[in-house]
Design an enzyme around this catalytic site. Structure first.
Site, short mmCIF file in Angstrom:
data_model
loop_
_atom_site.label_atom_id
_atom_site.label_comp_id
_atom_site.label_asym_id
_atom_site.label_seq_id
_atom_site.Cartn_x
_atom_site.Cartn_y
_atom_site.Cartn_z
CB THR A 14 -0.99 0.06 1.20
OG1 THR A 14 -1.81 -0.96 1.01
CG2 THR A 14 -1.76 1.36 1.39
CB SER A 53 3.23 -7.97 1.56
OG SER A 53 1.99 -8.32 2.06
CB THR A 85 0.10 -4.13 6.20
OG1 THR A 85 -1.00 -4.15 5.39
CG2 THR A 85 0.65 -2.62 6.37
CG ASP A 86 -2.19 -7.98 3.49
OD1 ASP A 86 -2.73 -7.13 4.35
OD2 ASP A 86 -2.66 -8.27 2.37
N1 GLU Z 1 -2.63 -6.53 0.35
C1 GLU Z 1 -1.35 -5.62 0.09
C2 GLU Z 1 -0.04 -5.96 0.46
O1 GLU Z 1 0.05 -6.71 1.52
C3 GLU Z 1 -1.76 -4.30 0.61
C4 GLU Z 1 -1.89 -4.23 2.08
C5 GLU Z 1 -0.97 -3.20 2.76
O2 GLU Z 1 0.12 -2.89 2.36
O3 GLU Z 1 -1.55 -2.47 3.65
O4 GLU Z 1 1.12 -5.92 -0.10
#
Ligand code: GLU
Length: 335
Positions: A14, A53, A85-86
């Site tokens: 993100t 991720s 974040t995932d």
């Molecule tokens: N689902 C995406 C990832 O993990 C975006 C989640 C995020 O970065 O908050 O890359």
């Protein structure tokens, strides 16, 4: 005074997202360093990938650890890694175990894209850069840390605990390693983790696969019975409460533990699993008697990263189980 150089290695997520070409849903498309202009450091932007991720692999993390080391050899004073974040809690913990530097690698991310109202992208990156340059933090831990929402978390204890909010990360167990006040890191305690040798120097590149399965009400054993047949090298069982399963599941786990390491954690994801209290079929004493290993305070996701990295590093089963027990110890040194 010399302006320090910080390498910001950008993996996507993100913090790198913007609207897709049709202007609609978010996709990773920019380097994280683009979200911030700062004069506290010279930022060396390194594009590693533009990915979610969910695509990150253990092989990639070993290559990333070597790149982190190369950045410092090439003159960077510190390194920040950005990603989605995932899987951040897993990646950061893997970097903690690989330990490419003699100071912490700082990982950060964003819950709101740079284009979203109230985005945390620039704030988190600025805080991560400040933390990466903080001598007190380097003294407090040799492990990787996660900086989000003006908090500094040890990679060993951080968990993503919310799907959407900017305070989506928490240190479960010993608590936060530090905070940022007015942009400056304040370290609250010391964290001796990790206690293992730097695994980046031992990694064999072996393809190791460790499964995670939850314990459930009225559980059958079909999936547990299939784990060894499917070629897994280990299993982390997310046990009920203190680390319990039914008698039938314990029997299946015991059969499996004769072939591969079986570690029991807790699906509560907080607190140490029990090791010497209950004696019913499927309780911890039964599991230990059948050759299963307690994960201490490590939740299943971290125990999986740890067992995978240990087996990749050429440790045999016995050594890997001993080192896992040692690393899973939650004791911290309070200042
Ligand atoms: N689902 C995406 C990832 O993990 C975006 C989640 C995020 O970065 O908050 O890359």
């Amino acid at each position: 005074m010399r302006t320090p150089t910080v390498a910001v290695i950008s993996l996507g997520g993100t913090i790198s997202c913007g609207p897709g070409d049709d202007g609609s849903a978010l996709v990773p498309r920019t380097d994280a360093a683009d979200v911030l202009s700062t004069d506290t450091a010279r930022v060396r932007s390194v594009r590693w990938s533009l990915a979610d991720s969910s695509e990150i692999t253990f092989d990639e993390l070993v290559r990333l650890a070597r790149e982190i080391r190369r950045q410092v050899v090439d003159g960077a004073d510190a390194v920040v890694v950005t990603q989605g974040t995932d899987t951040l809690e897993e990646t950061a913990y893997a970097l903690s175990l690989l330990r490419p530097l003699d100071r912490p690698v700082v990982c950060t991310a964003a819950m709101r894209a740079p284009t979203a109202p109230g985005s945390d992208a620039a704030a988190n990156l600025g805080a991560a850069i400040a933390a990466a340059l903080e001598p007190d933090l380097a003294e407090a831990t040799a492990g990787a840390v996660v900086v989000m929402n003006d908090e500094i978390h040890s990679a060993k204890w951080v968990q993503k605990v919310h799907t959407q909010r900017v305070d989506a990360f928490a240190s479960v167990g010993p608590g936060r390693l530090g905070v940022l006040y007015e942009g400056s890191p304040r370290v609250l305690r010391r964290d001796p983790a990790p206690r293992l040798p730097a695994l980046v120097d031992r990694d064999t590149g072996r393809n190791v696969r460790v499964a995670v399965l939850p314990a459930l009400l009225d559980q059958d054993t079909a999936l547990i019975d299939a784990v060894a047949r499917a070629g897994y090298d280990g299993l982390i069982l997310e046990g009920l409460g203190g680390g319990h399963v039914s008698g039938a599941v314990a029997h299946a786990l015991g059969d499996l533990a004769r072939e591969i390491p079986v570690v029991y954690a807790s699906r509560t994801r907080a607190g140490a699993v029990l090791e010497r209290t209950y004696g019913s079929p499927g309780a911890e004493l039964d599991l230990i008697g059948r050759g299963c290993v307690a994960s201490g305070e490590l939740p299943a996701l971290k125990a999986r990263v740890l067992l995978t990295m240990l087996l990749r590093s050429g440790y045999g089963r016995g050594d890997a189980e001993t080192l896992l027990r040692h690393e899973a110890d939650a004791r911290v040194v309070v200042r």
